[in-house]
Design an enzyme around this catalytic site. Structure first.
Site, PDB file in Angstrom:
ATOM      1  N   ASP A 100      88.523  82.821  21.290  1.00  0.00           N
ATOM      2  CA  ASP A 100      87.823  83.054  20.034  1.00  0.00           C
ATOM      3  C   ASP A 100      87.875  84.549  19.738  1.00  0.00           C
ATOM      4  O   ASP A 100      87.297  85.358  20.473  1.00  0.00           O
ATOM      5  CB  ASP A 100      86.375  82.565  20.153  1.00  0.00           C
ATOM      6  CG  ASP A 100      85.603  82.623  18.842  1.00  0.00           C
ATOM      7  OD1 ASP A 100      86.019  83.381  17.944  1.00  0.00           O
ATOM      8  OD2 ASP A 100      84.578  81.926  18.736  1.00  0.00           O
ATOM      9  N   HIS A 101      88.555  84.900  18.670  1.00  0.00           N
ATOM     10  CA  HIS A 101      88.747  86.328  18.372  1.00  0.00           C
ATOM     11  C   HIS A 101      87.449  87.012  17.947  1.00  0.00           C
ATOM     12  O   HIS A 101      87.395  88.250  17.858  1.00  0.00           O
ATOM     13  CB  HIS A 101      89.794  86.499  17.267  1.00  0.00           C
ATOM     14  CG  HIS A 101      90.767  87.598  17.546  1.00  0.00           C
ATOM     15  ND1 HIS A 101      90.384  88.854  17.966  1.00  0.00           N
ATOM     16  CD2 HIS A 101      92.118  87.638  17.471  1.00  0.00           C
ATOM     17  CE1 HIS A 101      91.449  89.614  18.120  1.00  0.00           C
ATOM     18  NE2 HIS A 101      92.522  88.898  17.839  1.00  0.00           N
ATOM     19  N   ARG A 102      86.400  86.259  17.731  1.00  0.00           N
ATOM     20  CA  ARG A 102      85.114  86.871  17.381  1.00  0.00           C
ATOM     21  C   ARG A 102      84.433  87.481  18.595  1.00  0.00           C
ATOM     22  O   ARG A 102      83.638  88.414  18.460  1.00  0.00           O
ATOM     23  CB  ARG A 102      84.191  85.831  16.748  1.00  0.00           C
ATOM     24  CG  ARG A 102      84.671  85.261  15.430  1.00  0.00           C
ATOM     25  CD  ARG A 102      83.781  84.122  14.957  1.00  0.00           C
ATOM     26  NE  ARG A 102      83.791  82.998  15.906  1.00  0.00           N
ATOM     27  CZ  ARG A 102      83.060  81.897  15.759  1.00  0.00           C
ATOM     28  NH1 ARG A 102      82.252  81.772  14.707  1.00  0.00           N
ATOM     29  NH2 ARG A 102      83.120  80.931  16.649  1.00  0.00           N
TER      30      ARG A 102
END
Length: 470
Positions: A440-442
């Protein structure tokens, strides 16, 4: 005078709101004892046998096999409290709105069937395909309060099954699950005519589907010239509704919902690397040669994962979208993908970070066997914080999997195969594996994800790296 009690579909926990009736275990007119399983249902988590919290004579059943019922809907009614029970008459013709009127019939009920019923009952539910099992496979669930119905009052309008309804004997045919038996029964297929391909002749779902396909195959016939000329050209789209329709419900429906939500909510990215697993395989061989329980490759990879997550805790987290916060989780509950006849499931090894390789091997084996038998409990399938996906067992090298929502990352492991590799400055044949990390790039950027994956690869190539953190 007997008292007719209504038993409703109980709350099965884990936020489940509905279940599908797979198989009725009792008929109208049967005498049931307290805590006797009466129906087998399938939820989005597992197969569950639901026991009746009181004993007596079954007067009516609600819902046919294959019907979905919400929690709190009536399952059946039972006449208790006397030697005589009311048995519901068969329902009227289609479209009739009149209620069935109970009639009395003499039934010799056991002492347990005449016991008083408490307003709140806690019993055992066996999670699995079988109709009986050890106490270790049981769990506690809360029962709905039985609703008393006067035997003299008009009955509700259930779809009552006549007592004299013929029952087709199944016989001692070894079948892997009731779902397979139901499929054969619905299609009018005699299981005695099938040769099972499983262990000791066990009949699998694939055996039943093959038999049905052979039966449905039409006899070859000559094609007239005019018919061939009128045939649609290749590539012509099939009319809507002409194909097979498979309902997305139960486990398959739950997986579909989770994957769709993951793809919609999580901005994922994937990085991958090839690693020389020769030393890891040699270390495993040395461990197993020393005696004791065998250590699996998956257990060693799990050990590497948990140590990598201790160094990169960003990947053992979840995103609270409502609060716009990243929640870093204190423990690693490691999920792993397992393919079963009912679809893909992800059992979870709890507290994986504190387990030894031997403990992980045993837990992986237990959960895998439970997944194949369909006896995983909802607790076995929830609470994961990170997933290990060994798609190498399918003979593939790489993949970009969908993250198991609401987790933040998944490590993929391809097959370990001999490949040309430059080792110590020379070309050699080594055991090579491709590792991929979908994240998850968040929760982190590419630097953190790359650092995690590189550490995992370093441990695979040189297991001694783990000694620095043990």
């Amino acid at each position: 005078m007997a008292q007719v009690l209504e038993f409703k579909l109980p709350d099965l926990g884990e936020g489940l709101t509905e279940a599908e009736i797979v198989r009725w275990l009792v008929n109208v007119g049967d005498v049931v004892a307290i805590d006797q399983p009466v129906v087998e249902v399938e939820t989005a988590k597992a197969m569950v046998e639901v026991p009746c919290p009181y004993g007596g004579v079954v007067t009516a059943r609600f819902g046919e096999e294959g019907t979905e019922l919400p929690v709190g809907a009536p399952l059946l009614t039972v006449a208790v409290g006397g030697a005589e029970g009311a048995v519901a008459e068969p329902a009227g013709t289609a479209g009739s709105t009149s209620a069935s009127t109970p009639t009395s019939s003499s039934v010799s009920a056991s002492a347990s069937a005449e016991s008083a019923v408490s307003s709140e009952y806690s019993g055992n539910v066996l999670v699995g395909y079988g109709t009986a099992g050890p106490a270790a496979r049981r769990r506690r669930v809360r029962r709905e309060t039985p609703v008393a119905v006067s035997a003299a009052a008009p009955a509700v309008t259930p779809v009552a099954v006549p007592v004299s309804a013929p029952v087709v004997p199944q016989g001692p045919v070894p079948v892997i699950s009731p779902l397979v038996r139901k499929l054969a029964r619905d299609e009018g297929l005699d299981l005695r005519e099938i040769r099972g391909s499983g262990p000791d002749g066990l009949i699998l779902r694939a055996d039943v589907e093959t038999a049905l396909a052979v039966r449905a195959r039409p006899a070859p016939a000559p094609v007239p010239a005019y018919a061939a000329a009128a045939a649609p050209a290749p590539g012509t789209p099939v009319a809507a509704g002409a194909g097979e329709r498979i309902p997305l419900r139960g486990v398959r429906g739950a997986v579909a919902d989770k994957l769709s939500r993951s793809r919609t909510e999580i901005p994922d990215a994937t990085c991958w690397v090839d690693a020389d697993a020769t030393e890891l395989m040699a270390a495993r061989a040395a461990m197993n040669a020393a005696g004791g329980p065998k250590i699996s490759v998956l257990a060693l990879l799990a050990r590497i994962c948990t140590h990598a997550l201790a160094r990169f805790p960003e990947l053992n987290s979840t995103v609270d979208t409502a609060a716009r916060e990243i929640v870093r989780l204190p423990s690693v509950h490691l999920g792993f993908a397992a393919q079963t006849e009912r679809g893909l499931v992800v059992p979870v090894v709890k507290e994986a970070g504190g387990r030894t390789a031997e403990s992980l091997t045993a837990e992986f084996a237990r959960l895998t066997e439970s997944a194949r038998q369909g006896t995983l409990t909802p607790a076995d399938l929830t609470g994961g914080t990170f997933t290990l996906n060994n798609y190498g067992v399918f003979g593939v090298d790489g993949s970009t999997p969908i993250i198991n929502h609401p987790e933040a990352a998944m490590l993929g492991v391809g097959r370990i195969v001999p490949k040309p590799w430059v080792h110590q400055g020379e070309l050699a044949v080594r055991q090579v594996v491709q590792l991929s990390l979908t994240f998850d790039h968040r929760v982190c950027d590419g630097g953190t994800a790359g650092g995690f994956l590189r550490y995992v690869a370093d441990c695979v190539e040189n297991p001694a790296v783990l000694l620095r953190t043990l």
